[in-house]
Design an enzyme around this catalytic site. Structure first.
Site, short mmCIF file in Angstrom:
data_model
loop_
_atom_site.label_atom_id
_atom_site.label_comp_id
_atom_site.label_asym_id
_atom_site.label_seq_id
_atom_site.Cartn_x
_atom_site.Cartn_y
_atom_site.Cartn_z
N ARG A 42 -7.59 14.85 -1.67
CA ARG A 42 -6.36 15.04 -2.45
C ARG A 42 -6.55 14.39 -3.81
O ARG A 42 -6.77 13.19 -3.90
CB ARG A 42 -5.16 14.43 -1.72
CG ARG A 42 -3.85 14.65 -2.47
CD ARG A 42 -2.65 14.40 -1.59
NE ARG A 42 -2.50 13.00 -1.24
CZ ARG A 42 -1.58 12.55 -0.39
NH1 ARG A 42 -0.79 13.40 0.24
NH2 ARG A 42 -1.48 11.27 -0.14
N SER A 111 2.13 22.04 5.44
CA SER A 111 3.09 20.96 5.70
C SER A 111 4.43 21.56 6.10
O SER A 111 4.95 22.45 5.40
CB SER A 111 3.29 20.11 4.43
OG SER A 111 2.10 19.47 4.07
N LYS A 140 4.51 8.93 -0.80
CA LYS A 140 5.48 9.90 -1.34
C LYS A 140 6.87 9.28 -1.19
O LYS A 140 7.29 8.96 -0.07
CB LYS A 140 5.40 11.23 -0.58
CG LYS A 140 4.15 12.03 -0.86
CD LYS A 140 4.27 13.43 -0.31
CE LYS A 140 3.08 14.29 -0.72
NZ LYS A 140 3.22 15.68 -0.25
#
Length: 213
Positions: A42, A111, A140
């Site tokens: 990522r 997701s 997050k």
């Protein structure tokens, strides 16, 4: 391509925030030595050229260890580096559109946060699902924490592998027992560790115990 649920057991998601005494490549290799069963790269900050070079190197590393390699979000990079998989969120391209781009040989992870999203992802060709956030997370800040019951319902509703993500670490992995989940996706629990290899050995053991409980 079908996803092996065993690959979900200890799913390592990289985060450049923890790069320091080791490079990201070295951190990933430490995680693989410790028993990580899947790696997702990522990158939110790198330009595409740097991202691609890094992806090619880490893809080769994962092949050496016989572990599937996913790219987060960036379909172009996934195609160019011949990744094993691409993972997309609800705000990204739909799985059906991703499938048109990547063909049948690449796994697609999606997701999801509800049974409805899970069923839609499966209908659109997802090979595995990431469900979360299961606990509050610093990675997050804009996510809602899901209940254990929602995770259990999603696992019961689909016939593809499911990995739990979000705020998971060695102190709370066991709380996911009994949900039917196939493993855990971890960011800081792996990459912020002083000794990533040994931390992964412990986390893999805890995940195995949770899945088999």
């Amino acid at each position: 391509m079908k996803c092996d649920k065993k690959a979900m057991l200890l799913y390592a998601v990289t985060d450049r925030a923890w790069v320091g005494k080791q490079s990201l490549y070295e951190q990933v290799e430490s995680a693989l030595k410790g028993g990580a069963t899947c790696v997702q790269l990522r990158e939110k900050e790198l330009d595409d050229a740097a991202f691609l070079n890094e992806a090619i190197d880490i893809s080769a590393l994962c092949k050496k260890y016989g572990v599937p390699f996913f790219i987060n979000d960036n379909v172009e990079i996934a195609i160019k580096c011949h990744a094993d998989g691409i993972h997309v969120g609800q705000e990204d391209m739909e799985a059906s559109q991703v499938r048109q781009r990547v063909g049948d040989d690449m796994m697609i992870g999606v997701s999801v946060h509800s049974v409805e999203e899970a069923l839609e992802a499966v209908k659109n060709g997802a090979d595995c699902l990431g469900v979360g956030a299961m606990f509050s997370t610093s990675t997050k800040t804009d996510v809602n924490v899901l209940t254990k019951e929602i995770l259990r319902d999603i696992c019961a509703a689909v016939d593809i592998p499911v990995v739990a993500i979000g705020g998971i670490g060695k102190s709370n992995i066991s709380r996911l027992a009994g949900t039917g989940v196939d493993g855990v996706a971890l960011v800081s629990a792996i990459f912020s560790a002083d000794d990533i290899e040994n931390e992964c050995r412990l986390l893999r053991k805890l995940s195995e115990e949770m899945v088999n409980a």
